[in-house]
Design a protein around this motif. Structure first.
Motif, PDB file in Angstrom:
ATOM      1  N   GLU A  99      37.334 -13.190 -16.499  1.00  0.00           N
ATOM      2  CA  GLU A  99      37.621 -14.309 -15.916  1.00  0.00           C
ATOM      3  C   GLU A  99      39.001 -14.537 -14.930  1.00  0.00           C
ATOM      4  OE1 GLU A  99      36.366 -18.387 -17.663  1.00  0.00           O
ATOM      5  OE2 GLU A  99      36.890 -17.106 -19.588  1.00  0.00           O
ATOM      6  N   ASP A 100      39.971 -13.394 -15.463  1.00  0.00           N
ATOM      7  CA  ASP A 100      41.256 -13.700 -14.754  1.00  0.00           C
ATOM      8  C   ASP A 100      41.637 -12.532 -13.940  1.00  0.00           C
ATOM      9  OD1 ASP A 100      42.151 -16.002 -16.369  1.00  0.00           O
ATOM     10  OD2 ASP A 100      41.777 -14.622 -17.898  1.00  0.00           O
ATOM     11  N   LEU A 101      40.870 -11.408 -13.917  1.00  0.00           N
ATOM     12  CA  LEU A 101      40.960 -10.141 -13.058  1.00  0.00           C
ATOM     13  C   LEU A 101      40.129  -9.263 -12.969  1.00  0.00           C
ATOM     14  CD1 LEU A 101      41.585  -7.231 -15.164  1.00  0.00           C
ATOM     15  CD2 LEU A 101      43.354  -9.029 -16.165  1.00  0.00           C
ATOM     16  N   ILE A 102      39.982  -8.347 -12.014  1.00  0.00           N
ATOM     17  CA  ILE A 102      39.103  -7.282 -11.644  1.00  0.00           C
ATOM     18  C   ILE A 102      39.834  -6.088 -11.491  1.00  0.00           C
ATOM     19  CG2 ILE A 102      38.755  -7.975  -9.338  1.00  0.00           C
ATOM     20  CD1 ILE A 102      35.712  -7.172  -9.716  1.00  0.00           C
ATOM     21  N   ARG A 141      43.738 -11.399  -4.344  1.00  0.00           N
ATOM     22  CA  ARG A 141      45.297 -10.985  -4.760  1.00  0.00           C
ATOM     23  C   ARG A 141      45.525  -9.894  -5.625  1.00  0.00           C
ATOM     24  NH1 ARG A 141      44.312 -16.708  -6.407  1.00  0.00           N
ATOM     25  NH2 ARG A 141      45.521 -18.181  -5.453  1.00  0.00           N
ATOM     26  N   THR A 142      46.176  -8.905  -4.743  1.00  0.00           N
ATOM     27  CA  THR A 142      46.546  -7.601  -5.360  1.00  0.00           C
ATOM     28  C   THR A 142      47.728  -7.787  -6.421  1.00  0.00           C
ATOM     29  OG1 THR A 142      45.861  -6.893  -3.146  1.00  0.00           O
ATOM     30  CG2 THR A 142      46.538  -5.234  -4.639  1.00  0.00           C
ATOM     31  N   ILE A 143      47.599  -6.890  -7.375  1.00  0.00           N
ATOM     32  CA  ILE A 143      48.561  -6.541  -8.022  1.00  0.00           C
ATOM     33  C   ILE A 143      49.123  -5.125  -7.948  1.00  0.00           C
ATOM     34  CG2 ILE A 143      49.629  -6.807 -10.409  1.00  0.00           C
ATOM     35  CD1 ILE A 143      48.822  -9.601  -9.331  1.00  0.00           C
ATOM     36  N   GLY A 144      50.415  -5.110  -7.582  1.00  0.00           N
ATOM     37  CA  GLY A 144      50.645  -3.384  -7.322  1.00  0.00           C
ATOM     38  C   GLY A 144      50.329  -3.078  -5.975  1.00  0.00           C
ATOM     39  N   ARG A 145      50.287  -1.674  -5.707  1.00  0.00           N
ATOM     40  CA  ARG A 145      49.831  -1.183  -4.434  1.00  0.00           C
ATOM     41  C   ARG A 145      49.633  -0.003  -4.590  1.00  0.00           C
ATOM     42  NH1 ARG A 145      55.676  -1.314  -3.569  1.00  0.00           N
ATOM     43  NH2 ARG A 145      56.377   0.713  -3.259  1.00  0.00           N
ATOM     44  N   LEU A 146      48.609   0.746  -3.792  1.00  0.00           N
ATOM     45  CA  LEU A 146      48.276   2.136  -3.629  1.00  0.00           C
ATOM     46  C   LEU A 146      48.397   2.576  -2.040  1.00  0.00           C
ATOM     47  CD1 LEU A 146      45.192   2.691  -6.002  1.00  0.00           C
ATOM     48  CD2 LEU A 146      47.727   3.391  -6.394  1.00  0.00           C
ATOM     49  N   ASP A 147      48.768   3.678  -1.729  1.00  0.00           N
ATOM     50  CA  ASP A 147      48.744   4.063  -0.409  1.00  0.00           C
ATOM     51  C   ASP A 147      47.295   4.174   0.038  1.00  0.00           C
ATOM     52  OD1 ASP A 147      51.594   4.282  -0.408  1.00  0.00           O
ATOM     53  OD2 ASP A 147      51.396   6.462  -0.899  1.00  0.00           O
ATOM     54  N   ARG A 148      47.188   4.092   1.411  1.00  0.00           N
ATOM     55  CA  ARG A 148      45.693   4.330   1.892  1.00  0.00           C
ATOM     56  C   ARG A 148      45.258   5.642   1.249  1.00  0.00           C
ATOM     57  NH1 ARG A 148      43.930   7.540   5.998  1.00  0.00           N
ATOM     58  NH2 ARG A 148      45.885   8.158   6.778  1.00  0.00           N
ATOM     59  N   GLU A 149      45.884   6.792   1.277  1.00  0.00           N
ATOM     60  CA  GLU A 149      45.249   8.169   0.915  1.00  0.00           C
ATOM     61  C   GLU A 149      45.079   7.968  -0.631  1.00  0.00           C
ATOM     62  OE1 GLU A 149      46.610  11.563   2.759  1.00  0.00           O
ATOM     63  OE2 GLU A 149      47.501  10.369   4.494  1.00  0.00           O
ATOM     64  N   THR A 150      45.829   7.341  -1.391  1.00  0.00           N
ATOM     65  CA  THR A 150      45.740   7.330  -2.794  1.00  0.00           C
ATOM     66  C   THR A 150      44.404   6.643  -3.249  1.00  0.00           C
ATOM     67  OG1 THR A 150      48.043   7.513  -2.913  1.00  0.00           O
ATOM     68  CG2 THR A 150      46.836   7.035  -5.177  1.00  0.00           C
ATOM     69  N   ALA A 157      44.212 -10.056  -9.083  1.00  0.00           N
ATOM     70  CA  ALA A 157      44.079 -11.065  -9.945  1.00  0.00           C
ATOM     71  C   ALA A 157      43.109 -12.214  -9.500  1.00  0.00           C
ATOM     72  CB  ALA A 157      45.342 -11.986  -9.943  1.00  0.00           C
ATOM     73  N   LYS A 158      42.313 -12.957 -10.314  1.00  0.00           N
ATOM     74  CA  LYS A 158      41.297 -13.862  -9.696  1.00  0.00           C
ATOM     75  C   LYS A 158      42.000 -15.405  -9.784  1.00  0.00           C
ATOM     76  CE  LYS A 158      36.798 -11.699 -11.385  1.00  0.00           C
ATOM     77  NZ  LYS A 158      35.659 -12.241 -12.066  1.00  0.00           N
ATOM     78  N   ASN A 159      43.077 -15.723 -10.062  1.00  0.00           N
ATOM     79  CA  ASN A 159      43.813 -16.899  -9.962  1.00  0.00           C
ATOM     80  C   ASN A 159      45.052 -16.958  -9.968  1.00  0.00           C
ATOM     81  OD1 ASN A 159      44.806 -17.403 -12.845  1.00  0.00           O
ATOM     82  ND2 ASN A 159      42.477 -16.844 -13.037  1.00  0.00           N
ATOM     83  N   ARG A 160      45.778 -18.071  -9.353  1.00  0.00           N
ATOM     84  CA  ARG A 160      47.496 -17.999  -9.207  1.00  0.00           C
ATOM     85  C   ARG A 160      48.129 -17.754 -10.515  1.00  0.00           C
ATOM     86  NH1 ARG A 160      48.467 -22.807  -8.465  1.00  0.00           N
ATOM     87  NH2 ARG A 160      47.335 -23.057  -6.478  1.00  0.00           N
ATOM     88  N   MET A 285      48.779  -5.704 -20.183  1.00  0.00           N
ATOM     89  CA  MET A 285      48.058  -6.992 -21.164  1.00  0.00           C
ATOM     90  C   MET A 285      47.424  -7.923 -20.253  1.00  0.00           C
ATOM     91  SD  MET A 285      51.434  -7.772 -23.585  1.00  0.00           S
ATOM     92  CE  MET A 285      52.448  -8.164 -22.362  1.00  0.00           C
ATOM     93  N   GLN A 286      46.145  -8.220 -20.924  1.00  0.00           N
ATOM     94  CA  GLN A 286      45.520  -9.509 -20.339  1.00  0.00           C
ATOM     95  C   GLN A 286      46.459 -10.652 -19.978  1.00  0.00           C
ATOM     96  OE1 GLN A 286      43.865 -12.351 -20.486  1.00  0.00           O
ATOM     97  NE2 GLN A 286      42.339 -12.090 -19.066  1.00  0.00           N
ATOM     98  N   PRO A 287      46.592 -11.395 -18.899  1.00  0.00           N
ATOM     99  CA  PRO A 287      47.687 -12.200 -18.470  1.00  0.00           C
ATOM    100  C   PRO A 287      47.269 -13.433 -19.366  1.00  0.00           C
ATOM    101  CG  PRO A 287      45.854 -12.253 -16.723  1.00  0.00           C
ATOM    102  CD  PRO A 287      45.678 -10.824 -18.055  1.00  0.00           C
ATOM    103  N   ILE A 288      45.954 -13.914 -19.848  1.00  0.00           N
ATOM    104  CA  ILE A 288      45.959 -15.202 -20.719  1.00  0.00           C
ATOM    105  C   ILE A 288      45.912 -14.880 -22.375  1.00  0.00           C
ATOM    106  CG2 ILE A 288      44.470 -17.304 -21.001  1.00  0.00           C
ATOM    107  CD1 ILE A 288      46.021 -16.740 -18.491  1.00  0.00           C
TER     108      ILE A 288
END
Length: 309
Positions: A99-102, A141-150, A157-160, A285-288
């Motif tokens: 419910e909170d992330l994918i 909403r993205t958490i973290g980042r990956l370069d285009r090539e990576t 995240a699915k909610n604020r 950790m699952q945020p909720i």
């Protein structure tokens, strides 16, 4: 009126007995004062079911709770992001979803966010399309980042509220994330640590380099398998600088196969068309619920073909 809400139920423990509702919401749910106030703007935003009761009833934030009570909180948010991310029909590789992330396994050579040159073919476009097809109303909403090539594991995240908690985990999360890379040459040491600051030369937008005036950057690597003129290595980071793995491995004389920015001296990239880097392992950790989650993503075919024979 907000279009979406994440409903959370909390069973009050013995240790929490006597606390005020507001204290539970700020302490256990990590809600900000603004979010708590917003919950109370709606008639069913904060409710409680006392032990033995059959139904929920409204409760004031200043009231106290008892062990066994069940507090129900609705965290509302606006989800109208039309025009921000245009949905596409591109497929996505889902590793985990709740419910909170994918959690997605990003392909190599694919940007995460839409840009001028990638208005419709980013991973965010593909995720927006998945949300649309499955009737889910979420902002991307993205958490973290990956370069285009990576390639590899990336959280959305699915909610604020989930986004805020996951973002607070990012520092620790980066140390519990592992990468696999295929680097050129024969490694002299089976494992090591590269502690070399990384910076950006003035006037050069894309390329980073090791420089005294740069920011602290620490990379740990371990040899997985050595081949004739390249090697598979596993890496983890104490810091998260742009292009850190690519810069550091090039700095010690073992740039990643296929790396057009930092591996120009490589004589044979063995068919790699991108920097051979994959985010293979992630723990958080699952945020909720706070449950510990751990995931692996297999090497994509372009890397797997070089090490799996």
């Amino acid at each position: 009126m907000p279009e979406s809400a994440r409903e959370i139920e909390i069973k009050i423990t013995d240790n929490e007995e006597g606390l005020k509702v507001r204290e539970i919401m700020s302490g256990k749910l990590k809600l900000s004062s603004r979010e708590i106030t917003r919950c109370k703007q709606f008639e069913d935003g904060v409710m409680i079911k006392k032990a033995g009761d059959a139904q929920y009833k409204l409760i004031w934030l200043k009231e106290t709770v008892s062990a066994g009570d069940i507090l129900k909180v609705k965290i509302y948010e606006d989800t109208d992001n039309s025009g921000d991310v245009i949905p596409s029909d591109d497929p996505i590789d889902i590793v985990y979803e709740d419910e909170d992330l994918i959690l997605l396994n990003k392909p190599g050579d694919m940007v995460v966010h839409p840009s001028y040159a990638h208005h419709l073919d980013s991973l965010s476009n593909a995720l927006a399309g998945y949300y649309l097809r499955t009737g889910q109303n979420h902002v991307v909403r993205t958490i973290g980042r990956l370069d285009r090539e990576t390639s590899g594991l990336l959280i959305f995240a699915k909610n604020r509220h989930a986004a805020a908690i996951l973002s607070n985990q990012k520092g620790n999360m980066s140390k519990r994330k592992e990468y696999l890379a295929i680097v050129s040459g024969v490694l002299e040491n089976e494992q090591g640590t590269i502690d070399a600051p990384i910076g950006q030369e003035e006037g050069v937008r894309m390329i980073r380099k090791v420089m005294e005036s740069g920011k602290e950057a620490i990379t740990h690597y371990k040899l997985v398998r050595q081949f004739e003129d390249y090697a598979l290595v596993r890496l983890c980071l104490d810091t998260g600088r742009t292009h850190q793995i690519r810069v550091h491995m090039s700095y010690i004389g073992h740039p990643l196969l296929g790396d057009s920015l930092y591996g120009k001296e490589i004589k044979n990239s063995h068919g790699m068309k991108r920097a051979a880097l994959h985010a293979a392992h992630l723990e958080f950790m699952q945020p909720i619920t706070g449950k510990e989650l751990s995931f692996e993503a297999e090497l994509p075919e372009d890397m797997k073909s070089l090490v799996d024979f």
